[in-house]
Design a protein around this motif. Structure first.
Motif, PDB file in Angstrom:
ATOM      1  N   ILE B 301     -34.908 -36.854 -77.584  1.00  0.00           N
ATOM      2  CA  ILE B 301     -35.945 -36.952 -78.617  1.00  0.00           C
ATOM      3  C   ILE B 301     -37.313 -36.589 -78.051  1.00  0.00           C
ATOM      4  CG2 ILE B 301     -37.224 -38.579 -80.063  1.00  0.00           C
ATOM      5  CD1 ILE B 301     -34.473 -40.079 -80.242  1.00  0.00           C
ATOM      6  N   PHE B 302     -37.568 -37.039 -76.829  1.00  0.00           N
ATOM      7  CA  PHE B 302     -38.903 -36.829 -76.266  1.00  0.00           C
ATOM      8  C   PHE B 302     -38.982 -35.584 -75.389  1.00  0.00           C
ATOM      9  CE2 PHE B 302     -39.049 -41.238 -77.519  1.00  0.00           C
ATOM     10  CZ  PHE B 302     -40.333 -41.361 -78.022  1.00  0.00           C
ATOM     11  N   ALA B 303     -37.968 -34.724 -75.477  1.00  0.00           N
ATOM     12  CA  ALA B 303     -37.922 -33.503 -74.673  1.00  0.00           C
ATOM     13  C   ALA B 303     -38.296 -33.806 -73.224  1.00  0.00           C
ATOM     14  CB  ALA B 303     -38.854 -32.441 -75.253  1.00  0.00           C
ATOM     15  N   TRP B 304     -37.687 -34.845 -72.703  1.00  0.00           N
ATOM     16  CA  TRP B 304     -38.015 -35.300 -71.357  1.00  0.00           C
ATOM     17  C   TRP B 304     -37.095 -34.599 -70.371  1.00  0.00           C
ATOM     18  CZ3 TRP B 304     -42.279 -37.929 -70.649  1.00  0.00           C
ATOM     19  CH2 TRP B 304     -42.529 -38.486 -69.381  1.00  0.00           C
ATOM     20  N   PRO B 305     -37.619 -33.879 -69.418  1.00  0.00           N
ATOM     21  CA  PRO B 305     -36.755 -33.081 -68.534  1.00  0.00           C
ATOM     22  C   PRO B 305     -36.067 -33.943 -67.477  1.00  0.00           C
ATOM     23  CG  PRO B 305     -39.039 -32.839 -67.882  1.00  0.00           C
ATOM     24  CD  PRO B 305     -39.045 -33.731 -69.088  1.00  0.00           C
ATOM     25  N   GLY B 306     -35.218 -34.848 -67.922  1.00  0.00           N
ATOM     26  CA  GLY B 306     -34.560 -35.761 -66.993  1.00  0.00           C
ATOM     27  C   GLY B 306     -33.079 -35.488 -66.863  1.00  0.00           C
ATOM     28  N   TYR B 310     -30.384 -32.970 -68.701  1.00  0.00           N
ATOM     29  CA  TYR B 310     -29.708 -31.984 -67.851  1.00  0.00           C
ATOM     30  C   TYR B 310     -28.203 -32.006 -68.086  1.00  0.00           C
ATOM     31  CZ  TYR B 310     -28.070 -29.650 -63.613  1.00  0.00           C
ATOM     32  OH  TYR B 310     -27.453 -28.813 -62.743  1.00  0.00           O
ATOM     33  N   ILE B 311     -27.629 -33.219 -68.044  1.00  0.00           N
ATOM     34  CA  ILE B 311     -26.179 -33.325 -68.192  1.00  0.00           C
ATOM     35  C   ILE B 311     -25.751 -32.915 -69.600  1.00  0.00           C
ATOM     36  CG2 ILE B 311     -24.214 -34.912 -68.147  1.00  0.00           C
ATOM     37  CD1 ILE B 311     -25.598 -36.465 -65.962  1.00  0.00           C
ATOM     38  N   THR B 312     -26.520 -33.323 -70.604  1.00  0.00           N
ATOM     39  CA  THR B 312     -26.165 -32.959 -71.977  1.00  0.00           C
ATOM     40  C   THR B 312     -26.188 -31.443 -72.160  1.00  0.00           C
ATOM     41  OG1 THR B 312     -27.529 -34.868 -72.485  1.00  0.00           O
ATOM     42  CG2 THR B 312     -26.551 -33.731 -74.338  1.00  0.00           C
ATOM     43  N   ASP B 313     -27.249 -30.811 -71.692  1.00  0.00           N
ATOM     44  CA  ASP B 313     -27.338 -29.355 -71.819  1.00  0.00           C
ATOM     45  C   ASP B 313     -26.188 -28.672 -71.095  1.00  0.00           C
ATOM     46  OD1 ASP B 313     -29.607 -29.812 -73.213  1.00  0.00           O
ATOM     47  OD2 ASP B 313     -31.007 -29.143 -71.658  1.00  0.00           O
ATOM     48  N   ALA B 314     -25.893 -29.188 -69.898  1.00  0.00           N
ATOM     49  CA  ALA B 314     -24.813 -28.602 -69.108  1.00  0.00           C
ATOM     50  C   ALA B 314     -23.487 -28.741 -69.848  1.00  0.00           C
ATOM     51  CB  ALA B 314     -24.732 -29.284 -67.743  1.00  0.00           C
ATOM     52  N   PHE B 316     -22.980 -28.908 -73.086  1.00  0.00           N
ATOM     53  CA  PHE B 316     -22.880 -27.988 -74.220  1.00  0.00           C
ATOM     54  C   PHE B 316     -22.663 -26.562 -73.748  1.00  0.00           C
ATOM     55  CE2 PHE B 316     -25.185 -31.353 -76.722  1.00  0.00           C
ATOM     56  CZ  PHE B 316     -24.077 -31.650 -77.497  1.00  0.00           C
ATOM     57  N   ALA B 317     -23.084 -26.262 -72.513  1.00  0.00           N
ATOM     58  CA  ALA B 317     -22.903 -24.911 -71.987  1.00  0.00           C
ATOM     59  C   ALA B 317     -21.616 -24.809 -71.168  1.00  0.00           C
ATOM     60  CB  ALA B 317     -24.098 -24.529 -71.127  1.00  0.00           C
ATOM     61  N   ALA B 318     -20.798 -25.864 -71.195  1.00  0.00           N
ATOM     62  CA  ALA B 318     -19.557 -25.896 -70.426  1.00  0.00           C
ATOM     63  C   ALA B 318     -19.803 -25.588 -68.945  1.00  0.00           C
ATOM     64  CB  ALA B 318     -18.529 -24.932 -71.021  1.00  0.00           C
ATOM     65  N   ASP B 319     -20.935 -26.057 -68.461  1.00  0.00           N
ATOM     66  CA  ASP B 319     -21.315 -25.811 -67.067  1.00  0.00           C
ATOM     67  C   ASP B 319     -20.769 -26.955 -66.212  1.00  0.00           C
ATOM     68  OD1 ASP B 319     -22.523 -25.324 -64.682  1.00  0.00           O
ATOM     69  OD2 ASP B 319     -24.555 -25.090 -65.491  1.00  0.00           O
ATOM     70  N   MET B 320     -19.479 -26.852 -65.866  1.00  0.00           N
ATOM     71  CA  MET B 320     -18.815 -27.987 -65.244  1.00  0.00           C
ATOM     72  C   MET B 320     -19.420 -28.425 -63.914  1.00  0.00           C
ATOM     73  SD  MET B 320     -17.080 -29.343 -67.375  1.00  0.00           S
ATOM     74  CE  MET B 320     -16.249 -30.676 -66.556  1.00  0.00           C
ATOM     75  N   PRO B 321     -19.742 -27.514 -63.011  1.00  0.00           N
ATOM     76  CA  PRO B 321     -20.342 -27.993 -61.743  1.00  0.00           C
ATOM     77  C   PRO B 321     -21.574 -28.849 -61.988  1.00  0.00           C
ATOM     78  CG  PRO B 321     -19.796 -25.671 -61.590  1.00  0.00           C
ATOM     79  CD  PRO B 321     -19.568 -26.067 -63.020  1.00  0.00           C
ATOM     80  N   ALA B 322     -22.398 -28.465 -62.958  1.00  0.00           N
ATOM     81  CA  ALA B 322     -23.600 -29.230 -63.248  1.00  0.00           C
ATOM     82  C   ALA B 322     -23.248 -30.600 -63.826  1.00  0.00           C
ATOM     83  CB  ALA B 322     -24.493 -28.463 -64.215  1.00  0.00           C
ATOM     84  N   VAL B 323     -22.294 -30.613 -64.757  1.00  0.00           N
ATOM     85  CA  VAL B 323     -21.893 -31.880 -65.378  1.00  0.00           C
ATOM     86  C   VAL B 323     -21.351 -32.837 -64.320  1.00  0.00           C
ATOM     87  CG1 VAL B 323     -20.264 -32.981 -66.948  1.00  0.00           C
ATOM     88  CG2 VAL B 323     -21.392 -30.861 -67.621  1.00  0.00           C
ATOM     89  N   LEU B 324     -20.451 -32.309 -63.499  1.00  0.00           N
ATOM     90  CA  LEU B 324     -19.821 -33.189 -62.510  1.00  0.00           C
ATOM     91  C   LEU B 324     -20.819 -33.627 -61.449  1.00  0.00           C
ATOM     92  CD1 LEU B 324     -16.347 -31.481 -62.171  1.00  0.00           C
ATOM     93  CD2 LEU B 324     -16.996 -33.501 -63.484  1.00  0.00           C
TER      94      LEU B 324
END
Ligand SMILES: Nc1ncnc2c1ncn2[C@@H]1O[C@H](COP(=O)(O)OP(=O)(O)OP(=O)(O)O)[C@@H](O)[C@H]1O
Ligand SMILES: [Mg+2]
Lengths: 278, 353
Positions: B301-306, B310-314, B316-324
């Motif tokens: 909600i607050f567009a906070w770059p935390g 990071y994990i949510t964006d990753a 949605f982009a199926a960026d598994m290394p980032a998620v894990l």
């Protein structure tokens, strides 16, 4: 002898969910600068009576009394603030079970010195010195180490002596001692009793000695009140205990095992509903 | 006498060391378990890590080369060994989206979360503990009711709703605080060039750079998200404090302190509170950990770059290394906080075994 404490018709009621419970029901007594014993079985109201004098009954408990006078001060009238000023330096109470009555996360030393530091405004070193003296007086051999200990590191007997020392530090005029020596062995007990005795004789302290050990109380005190179900059923001069008239007192006496006597199972006091009414 | 004659200070030290050894062992085991879980999640998800790197139109040769480079031709146990080894060296692979090492990205994102959660927890403790104590000393009073109701609202109101309403009211209508993001757009641009990022935390960095204008702007942006997270933390902490305090005030040692003539403030704020601290440490640590992991909605909600963003964006982009990688960091933070609360617990409770 002028009275130090006068209690007339003290009643303590706990309003519980199942209705009011009367823990103390019309207790009256006077205390001079002497040793008064209170005996009675568990739950008879000894502790509650003692705490009432300090006005430290918590809700849902209520204290009512026709009179509660300490050294000319009407305890029923004075403010909480004035009452607090009496607690400690004028009236103190040795609490019954040091295992639960000492703060578990504070060092013994801090608990002994806080009154000296806060009330008497003593410096740390001076307060510490006095606390160590008080510990030595109750026969603690290594007071320095006990000062650094936490309550759970003390044995029951040590805890009791710490408690006694703590309450004697501010030199109270009235000491209510609730089972103060039950965990002490005989020699230490004698030692502690003689300290209390000395304070009564030399300084004119008043002592209320609560115990369920009738024989100990009879030996040590000048007078004994016998409580049963929140009432005083009999008052006897210590020397005349064997001549106690009340059947409950006689029952208590008979319960005590005699050396060499048969260890008859506790006879289970014969109770008479009338005693509680008296 | 249970205070034995052998110096019990020494035995206490030995005891502490033994405890320390135990903590390290259980820590290692937990960490291994965590890596095992993330490793297998990485194998189970229906995303081909090789394809994610080389793209759909790669030749078989390219595909095999990358597969070999990623170590995916090795037996599973060996892959896991490599994974653990790399993780221990801070290597979580490359982000599919950005081609950057995941660990570098996390290093950039995590401080923002840390700063937000820390501020929120400080707020939660500073307001929640006194509120709980005061409520406990006057049960049933007006102030107790207020604390209870305010706490209940913190419990039951969804964070995203609070966040949106807060933004609408304090930013949109009243204009008291900054909007989403860590800084106003103008400062955001300046930051890239004029700010040395010592810590990655915006308040600290602006202060360390002596940029008090930027600091004030950052403060106006963080105050609302930190306040909202802090509110939920405060609700939990005040409620727990109240119940711990009620329990302590019923104990015999409290009467003892009163018998000694101790003033009521000392009975409550020293005698009782010292005992309340013991269970409260765990509560605060839990609430802190929860904020470090679970502030995803607030960050969104607050567009906070935390880390949450990071994990949510990753994801949605199926960026598994980032998620894990992010998941491992969250887990490590949780373990670390647990350990910290364990140590603090031992420090404040002399009976702790
Ligand atoms: N908070 C309370 N609520 C209800 N009843 C209470 C409460 N506290 C004490 N009582 C009652 O008051 C009575 C007297 O208790 P008190 O502690 O004075 O007994 P005692 O004579 O000191 O016993 P003991 O020898 O076991 O210490 C007990 O019967 C107890 O049930
Ligand atoms: Mg008792």
């Amino acid at each position: 002898m002028s009275d130090l404490l006068t209690i007339r018709d003290l009643r303590v009621t706990f309003d519980t969910e199942t209705g009011p419970v009367e823990a103390v029901r019309g207790v009256s007594f006077r205390l001079g600068r002497e040793r008064l014993g209170i005996v009675g079985e568990s739950g008879s109201g000894k502790t509650i009576t003692g705490r009432s004098v300090l006005r430290l009954i918590r809700p849902p408990g209520r204290i009512e009394a026709a009179e509660m006078t300490f050294d000319g001060i009407d305890l029923t009238r004075i403010s909480e603030r004035e009452m607090r000023a009496l607690r400690g330096p004028r009236i103190a109470m040795v609490m019954q079970d040091p295992k639960y009555s000492l703060n578990p996360v504070m060092k013994v030393g801090a608990q002994l010195t806080e009154g000296l530091r806060l009330r008497d405004r003593l410096g740390a070193a001076e307060a510490r010195r006095k606390a160590i003296e008080a510990l030595e007086a109750v026969q603690i051999r290594d007071p320095e180490r006990v000062m650094e200990a936490y309550p759970h590191e003390l044995s029951g007997g040590m805890g009791q002596r710490v408690m006694i020392a703590m309450m004697l530090i501010p030199n109270p005029d009235l000491l209510i001692a609730d089972e103060p020596t039950s965990a002490l062995d005989v020699t230490v007990q004698a030692e502690v009793l003689s300290i209390l005795d000395g304070l009564v004789r030399d300084r004119g302290m008043g002592l209320i000695f609560i115990s369920h050990d009738l024989r100990l109380v009879a030996r040590f005190c000048d007078r004994v009140l016998v409580m049963y179900k929140g009432r005083i059923v009999e008052e006897v001069a210590a020397g005349e205990l064997t001549r106690a008239k009340h059947p409950y007192t006689q029952g208590l006496l008979n319960c005590l095992p005699r050396i060499g006597g048969s260890r008859a199972p506790l006879p289970g006091l014969d109770r008479d509903a009338d005693w509680a009414r008296a | 006498m249970s205070v034995s004659d052998t110096s019990f200070r020494d035995s206490r030290l030995a005891f502490a060391l033994r405890q320390g050894g135990g903590i390290v062992l259980s820590l290692a085991a937990t960490l291994l378990g965590l890596l095992l879980v993330t490793f297998f999640i990485g194998r189970v998800v229906p995303i081909d890590p090789v394809l994610a790197v080389v793209g759909e139109r790669a030749t078989q040769a390219q595909y095999d080369a990358v597969r070999e480079a990623l170590g995916l031709d090795q037996p599973l146990w060996k892959q896991f060994g490599i994974y653990v080894w790399d993780a221990l060296h801070g290597d979580f692979g490359q982000s599919i989206r950005t081609r950057e090492p995941v660990v570098d990205e996390i290093r950039r994102y995590f401080p923002a979360t840390l700063e937000l959660a820390t501020l929120a927890t400080i707020f939660g403790v500073i307001v929640g503990v006194p509120a709980g104590v005061i409520a406990a000393t006057r049960p049933g009073s007006l102030i107790d009711q207020i604390v209870r109701i305010v706490g209940l609202m913190g419990y039951s109101m969804p964070v995203f709703w609070l966040g949106l309403m807060g933004l609408l009211l304090f930013y949109g209508i009243l204009g008291w605080v900054g909007g989403p993001g860590q800084l106003d757009a103008g400062y955001q641009m300046l930051m890239e060039f004029e700010l040395t990022r010592h810590t990655g935390m915006i308040l600290l960095d602006t202060a360390l750079n002596g940029r008090w204008d930027m600091f004030a702007n950052a403060l106006s942006h963080i105050v609302l998200p930190a306040g909202i997270l802090g509110y939920t933390s405060m609700a939990y902490i005040s409620r727990m404090t109240r119940s711990f305090m009620m329990n302590e005030l019923g104990q015999e040692y409290i009467t003892t302190a009163r018998v000694k003539g101790m003033p009521e403030w000392r009975v409550i704020w020293v005698h009782a509170l010292k005992n309340v601290m013991v269970p409260l440490i765990t509560v605060v640590a839990l609430s802190y950990a929860y904020l470090l992991e679970g502030s995803v909605l607030t960050e969104t909600i607050f567009a906070w770059p935390g880390l949450g963003s990071y994990i949510t964006d990753a994801l949605f982009a199926a960026d598994m290394p980032a998620v894990l990688g992010g998941t491992v960091v969250v887990g490590v933070v949780f373990i670390g906080l647990n350990m910290l609360s364990d140590i603090l617990y031992r420090l404040v409770d002399p009976r702790a075994k």
